[in-house]
Scaffold this active site. Structure first.
Site, PDB file in Angstrom:
ATOM      1  N   CYS A 114      -9.620   4.012   3.227  1.00  0.00           N
ATOM      2  CA  CYS A 114      -9.394   3.201   2.304  1.00  0.00           C
ATOM      3  C   CYS A 114      -8.120   3.838   1.628  1.00  0.00           C
ATOM      4  O   CYS A 114      -7.219   2.930   0.584  1.00  0.00           O
ATOM      5  CB  CYS A 114     -10.464   2.415   1.218  1.00  0.00           C
ATOM      6  N   HIS A 259      -7.198  -0.195  -5.392  1.00  0.00           N
ATOM      7  CA  HIS A 259      -7.920  -0.304  -4.131  1.00  0.00           C
ATOM      8  C   HIS A 259      -8.972  -1.468  -4.530  1.00  0.00           C
ATOM      9  O   HIS A 259      -9.224  -1.519  -5.593  1.00  0.00           O
ATOM     10  CB  HIS A 259      -8.563   0.668  -3.450  1.00  0.00           C
TER      11      HIS A 259
END
Length: 332
Positions: A114, A259
């Site tokens: 990620c 994120h």
């Protein structure tokens, strides 16, 4: 602080198909109330079963090139971050180059999970600084709906997952322009087991076996409590370190763009940083967790919607399995 790398153009794509928590109730042993309470996610986007990852990437790339006012022939290298490629090998970047970009340019994938956007920007910045590359295309894309495990063992991760892609055309910042003021990335392999996929892999007697599939070893497995604690603490820590390094406070930041693991984790980070929720970009409630695409899709939406205006200072944060992380100060 003088910018070094600038985003010349951004594009993103999410599938039209909306998957609600009620839909998930029909697919697995869970409930809408449980999903909202634990994750804060109400819906996510899933691609059609016939779609490939490249099908998500191509419209994002087209949009990014249009916004940068460049043609595909102007791209000098391409980097792709994904944990859900169309083929295990070779790279998704080579597949993309073969259908949409100039033959001969460097093309490779990275696996920072990620954290892919900031890892990719760090690599691209070095390439641009060398003077050998004018424009680097960075793509972060995921088709996670095809990696969902609907069993009781996998459902708590499966309910998070969405599909999408983002593309960034990166170049060197010129005098008077905004761009990346600072960027840092890191990792701690001691946290490797927080989220893993055991198969396929050469650690096994065979790269992939029927028993691997039967036992679900080809699915993600996450230690939820440990992941939540390490991710939230790490995001808050790297944010403070980046701000402290430049004598800034969170009040100096117009928009925090993190994120998007899930809304509850982002709420924890907001509390730790004492940041007003109105100054934190949140898309997980309606798009879910798109892994490496979450940060750039959120940034693209912030720019498109006017949440991030020209001249604004943004703090970009990311965290991924590994464990990996990154932080960047960006002047839009």
């Amino acid at each position: 602080m003088h910018p070094t790398t600038i985003i010349r153009g951004m594009g993103y794509f999410v599938p039209e198909r909306v998957v609600t928590n009620r839909d998930l109730e029909r697919w697995m042993n869970t409930s809408e109330a449980f999903i909202v309470a634990r994750t804060g996610i109400y819906e996510r986007r899933h691609a059609a079963p016939s779609a490939s990852l490249n099908d998500l990437i191509l419209p994002a790339v087209t949009s990014a090139l249009q916004r940068a006012r460049l043609a595909a022939e102007d791209i000098d290298a391409v980097i792709v971050s994904t944990l859900s490629p169309d083929y295990h090998d070779p790279s998704q970047a080579c597949l993309l180059q073969g259908v949409a970009l100039r033959p001969g340019i460097p093309a490779f994938d990275i696996r920072a999970q990620c954290s892919g956007m900031l890892y990719g920007m760090e690599l691209a910045s070095g390439m641009l600084a060398s003077g050998r590359y004018r424009h680097v295309l960075l793509v972060c894309a995921e088709l996670l709906s095809k990696r969902m495990d609907r069993s009781d063992e996998g459902r708590n991760l499966a309910v998070l997952l969405g599909d999408g892609a983002a593309a960034l055309v990166l170049g060197r910042a010129g005098p008077g322009e905004g761009g990346v003021l600072d960027l840092t990335i890191g990792a701690d392999g001691r946290e490797f087991q927080l989220l893993t996929t055991a198969a396929p892999g050469s650690r096994n007697p065979t790269f992939l076996s029927l028993s691997d599939v039967e036992q679900g070893r080809h699915h993600f497995r996450m230690q939820g409590k440990g992941m939540f604690e390490h991710a939230s603490n790490t995001l808050a820590r790297v944010a403070r370190q980046m701000l402290d390094a430049h004598g800034l406070s969170i009040q100096d930041i117009q928009l925090l763009v993190p994120h998007q693991p899930n809304v509850r984790l982002l709420e924890a980070v907001q509390r730790m940083l004492e940041v007003d929720p109105d100054r934190c970009m949140v898309t997980a409630d309606r798009l879910g967790n798109i892994a490496s695409a979450s940060l750039p899709v959120s940034l693209a939406i912030a720019l498109e919607s006017g949440r991030l205006k020209p001249g604004d200072l943004a703090l970009l944060l990311t965290y991924g399995a590994g464990a990996t992380w990154g932080a960047a100060l960006y002047r839009s």
